[in-house]
Every structure is written in structure tokens, then in C-alpha cells.
Motif scaffolding. Structure first.
Motif, PDB file in Angstrom:
ATOM      1  N   SER A 266      16.005  60.998  19.645  1.00 25.70           N
ATOM      2  CA  SER A 266      15.613  60.052  18.600  1.00 25.70           C
ATOM      3  C   SER A 266      15.607  58.626  19.122  1.00 25.70           C
ATOM      4  N   THR A 267      16.548  58.313  20.006  1.00 29.31           N
ATOM      5  CA  THR A 267      16.562  56.984  20.613  1.00 29.31           C
ATOM      6  C   THR A 267      15.305  56.759  21.444  1.00 29.31           C
ATOM      7  N   ILE A 268      14.904  57.792  22.212  1.00 30.46           N
ATOM      8  CA  ILE A 268      13.693  57.697  23.028  1.00 30.46           C
ATOM      9  C   ILE A 268      12.471  57.493  22.155  1.00 30.46           C
ATOM     10  N   THR A 269      12.349  58.287  21.089  1.00 30.75           N
ATOM     11  CA  THR A 269      11.157  58.187  20.233  1.00 30.75           C
ATOM     12  C   THR A 269      11.106  56.852  19.507  1.00 30.75           C
ATOM     13  N   PHE A 270      12.254  56.318  19.103  1.00 27.00           N
ATOM     14  CA  PHE A 270      12.238  55.030  18.415  1.00 27.00           C
ATOM     15  C   PHE A 270      11.768  53.912  19.347  1.00 27.00           C
TER      16      PHE A 270
ATOM     17  N   LEU B 273      -1.405  57.797  10.662  1.00 30.61           N
ATOM     18  CA  LEU B 273      -1.067  59.205  10.843  1.00 30.61           C
ATOM     19  C   LEU B 273      -0.419  59.352  12.210  1.00 30.61           C
ATOM     20  N   ASP B 274       0.810  59.845  12.224  1.00 28.87           N
ATOM     21  CA  ASP B 274       1.527  60.108  13.474  1.00 28.87           C
ATOM     22  C   ASP B 274       1.499  61.620  13.696  1.00 28.87           C
ATOM     23  N   TYR B 275       0.567  62.074  14.526  1.00 29.85           N
ATOM     24  CA  TYR B 275       0.383  63.506  14.769  1.00 29.85           C
ATOM     25  C   TYR B 275       1.345  63.952  15.866  1.00 29.85           C
ATOM     26  N   GLY B 276       2.242  64.865  15.522  1.00 29.51           N
ATOM     27  CA  GLY B 276       3.306  65.252  16.461  1.00 29.51           C
ATOM     28  C   GLY B 276       4.404  64.218  16.487  1.00 29.51           C
ATOM     29  N   GLY B 277       4.622  63.560  15.365  1.00 27.71           N
ATOM     30  CA  GLY B 277       5.536  62.418  15.300  1.00 27.71           C
ATOM     31  C   GLY B 277       7.003  62.741  15.151  1.00 27.71           C
ATOM     32  N   TYR B 278       7.376  64.015  15.162  1.00 27.82           N
ATOM     33  CA  TYR B 278       8.768  64.474  15.102  1.00 27.82           C
ATOM     34  C   TYR B 278       9.488  63.890  13.890  1.00 27.82           C
ATOM     35  N   ASN B 279      10.394  62.920  14.101  1.00 27.31           N
ATOM     36  CA  ASN B 279      11.206  62.422  12.993  1.00 27.31           C
ATOM     37  C   ASN B 279      10.711  61.097  12.414  1.00 27.31           C
ATOM     38  N   GLY B 280       9.579  60.603  12.900  1.00 19.40           N
ATOM     39  CA  GLY B 280       8.985  59.392  12.328  1.00 19.40           C
ATOM     40  C   GLY B 280       9.552  58.084  12.835  1.00 19.40           C
ATOM     41  N   LEU B 281      10.479  58.113  13.785  1.00 10.45           N
ATOM     42  CA  LEU B 281      11.111  56.868  14.225  1.00 10.45           C
ATOM     43  C   LEU B 281      10.148  55.975  15.012  1.00 10.45           C
ATOM     44  N   THR B 282       9.235  56.572  15.773  1.00 10.35           N
ATOM     45  CA  THR B 282       8.215  55.753  16.439  1.00 10.35           C
ATOM     46  C   THR B 282       7.371  55.041  15.400  1.00 10.35           C
ATOM     47  N   SER B 283       6.940  55.787  14.385  1.00 10.90           N
ATOM     48  CA  SER B 283       6.120  55.218  13.320  1.00 10.90           C
ATOM     49  C   SER B 283       6.876  54.161  12.527  1.00 10.90           C
ATOM     50  N   TYR B 284       8.182  54.356  12.375  1.00  7.15           N
ATOM     51  CA  TYR B 284       8.986  53.383  11.634  1.00  7.15           C
ATOM     52  C   TYR B 284       8.902  52.005  12.283  1.00  7.15           C
TER      53      TYR B 284
ATOM     54  N   VAL C 260       3.542  61.653   8.738  1.00  4.62           N
ATOM     55  CA  VAL C 260       3.995  62.294   9.973  1.00  4.62           C
ATOM     56  C   VAL C 260       3.644  63.779   9.906  1.00  4.62           C
ATOM     57  N   ALA C 261       2.928  64.272  10.914  1.00  5.87           N
ATOM     58  CA  ALA C 261       2.567  65.687  10.998  1.00  5.87           C
ATOM     59  C   ALA C 261       3.271  66.295  12.204  1.00  5.87           C
ATOM     60  N   ASP C 262       3.987  67.387  11.983  1.00  3.70           N
ATOM     61  CA  ASP C 262       4.739  67.991  13.082  1.00  3.70           C
ATOM     62  C   ASP C 262       5.092  69.433  12.714  1.00  3.70           C
ATOM     63  N   LEU C 263       5.710  70.140  13.679  1.00  2.00           N
ATOM     64  CA  LEU C 263       6.170  71.509  13.464  1.00  2.00           C
ATOM     65  C   LEU C 263       7.666  71.578  13.168  1.00  2.00           C
ATOM     66  N   ASP C 264       8.408  70.575  13.621  1.00  2.00           N
ATOM     67  CA  ASP C 264       9.864  70.587  13.537  1.00  2.00           C
ATOM     68  C   ASP C 264      10.314  70.183  12.137  1.00  2.00           C
ATOM     69  N   ILE C 265      10.880  71.125  11.380  1.00  2.00           N
ATOM     70  CA  ILE C 265      11.231  70.865   9.995  1.00  2.00           C
ATOM     71  C   ILE C 265      12.366  69.850   9.873  1.00  2.00           C
ATOM     72  N   LYS C 266      13.320  69.856  10.830  1.00  2.69           N
ATOM     73  CA  LYS C 266      14.402  68.869  10.782  1.00  2.69           C
ATOM     74  C   LYS C 266      13.841  67.464  10.975  1.00  2.69           C
ATOM     75  N   GLY C 267      12.923  67.339  11.930  1.00  5.38           N
ATOM     76  CA  GLY C 267      12.300  66.044  12.146  1.00  5.38           C
ATOM     77  C   GLY C 267      11.515  65.585  10.937  1.00  5.38           C
ATOM     78  N   LEU C 268      10.769  66.503  10.328  1.00  6.15           N
ATOM     79  CA  LEU C 268       9.972  66.159   9.145  1.00  6.15           C
ATOM     80  C   LEU C 268      10.855  65.746   7.973  1.00  6.15           C
TER      81      LEU C 268
END
Length: 207
Positions: A84-88, A113-124, A137-145
Motif C-alpha cells: 500500500s505504501t508503494i501504490t500510494f 478510472l483506475d483500472y487495476g487500481g487495487y486499494n485506490g491509494l494511487t488514485s487518492y 477503481v476496477a480490480d480483482l482483489d476484494i480486500k483492495g476494493l
């Protein structure tokens, strides 16, 4: 392992090994790696005994190490903290590039639209920097979503549904293309979600 280029689909590809320390997970045990001399892209294929699961978080846990065992149980945090630190931190680099091509005020009240955006921290970070109106945010990881949803973002679970025919002013795909079985087809689909005059930002690993 079937050897072909995932981008241009031709099969005259060159097998190679990642010996660089930057790619410890791309080894000969779990992966077959191919370079395409026609379009210069690299394709990774899981071997028969190894598979990547992007929906349950094990993909990232495998990369960041094991959790501490407590009371004979392995407990993972609800979100992968080192990742999460990396993505932010990616937001600053992306925002600096985007602001070179268009003034910051042009992004104000726009949609992302953040495609593959995991937990949205980059978009934040991007949302706060440009003053965006709405983020999806569109992704496969439910925890991230779920985390992205708690940030107030709209979410799309790609394991259950595809993107709707909604248009966005800005689309980002950060370290996504290299994970796709059919990157060209996915790009064609995402292209339908961009407003005329909109921007798509793509980023892939590069040495």
C-alpha cells in the motif's frame, strides 16, 4: 508452457531468465519468460505447478513475505501494508507527468478510472492533487476494493463483472498490462470508456 507473444501473438519468441535482483519472483522455477523480437515486449507464463491469484491477496503476500504467527494462527492485516505504501507513492510521479501535458486546472472536477487500481491509494493522491470529482477503481482483489470503497470511491469487481459503458476523462493503468492474458483486447475495451479528448496513462516495469 505455451510460448508466444501476448501482444502481437507471434510465436518466434526468445526464452530468457531474469537474473536481476529487481525481479526475484520472475525465476525459472515459477515462470517462463519470453522476449518478442518483433514488438519488443516481454511475456511471462506460469509453469504448470504455479499459478497467480489476483483476487485473494496471495499475489502480494507472496512478494512481501510471511505474516507473524500468533496463537498458532497466521493472521494477515486486512490490507497489505508494504504494498500500500508503494501504490500510494506512485501518485506523485504520475501527477508530475500528467501536469506536463495539461494544466492542473484542466483536471479539476474531472472523472478518473483506475483500472487495476487495487486499494485506490494511487488514485487518492491523484484525486487530491488535481481536485478530481469522481474516482472509480476496477480490480480483482476484494480486500483492495473494499478499502477503495471506504475512501469514497466507486468500485468495479472485475472478477464478477466487466466495465460498464461509462466515459471517463482520465484512465490510468499502472503496472497492469504485464499481468494480462490479452493486453491488446483489454486496451480496446478500456478505450471505449474514455471521453473524446480524454487521457489514458499507462505504466509498465522498465529497466
Amino acid at each position: 508452457v505455451i510460448s508466444y507473444c501476448r501482444v502481437c501473438k507471434q510465436n518466434k519468441v526468445i526464452n530468457f531468465s531474469f537474473n536481476d535482483i529487481l525481479f526475484p519472483s520472475k525465476n525459472n522455477k515459477d515462470w517462463e519468460n519470453y522476449f518478442c523480437p518483433q514488438c519488443y515486449c516481454i511475456s511471462h507464463f506460469n509453469n504448470a505447478k504455479f499459478s497467480t491469484n489476483y483476487s485473494d491477496g496471495t499475489y502480494r503476500k507472496r512478494d512481501i513475505g510471511k505474516s507473524k504467527k500468533t496463537l498458532n494462527k497466521t493472521i494477515f492485516p486486512p490490507i497489505d501494508l508494504p504494498w500500500s505504501t508503494i501504490t500510494f507513492l506512485r501518485w506523485e510521479h504520475i501527477s508530475s507527468i500528467l501536469s506536463k501535458y495539461s494544466p492542473i486546472e484542466n483536471f479539476h472536477n474531472k472523472t478518473l478510472l483506475d483500472y487495476g487500481g487495487y486499494n485506490g491509494l494511487t488514485s487518492y493522491g491523484i484525486k487530491e492533487f488535481f481536485g478530481l470529482k469522481e474516482v472509480t477503481v476496477a480490480d480483482l482483489d476484494i480486500k483492495g476494493l473494499n478499502f477503495a470503497k471506504n475512501l469514497g470511491f466507486k468500485i468495479v469487481d472485475l472478477s464478477k463483472t466487466s466495465l460498464k459503458k461509462k466515459k471517463y476523462d482520465l484512465v490510468i493503468m499502472v503496472h497492469v498490462l504485464e499481468h494480462l492474458e490479452n493486453p491488446v483486447e483489454t486496451l480496446k475495451q478500456v478505450h471505449n470508456n474514455i471521453h473524446l479528448g480524454g487521457i489514458i496513462y499507462l505504466e509498465v516495469p522498465n529497466l
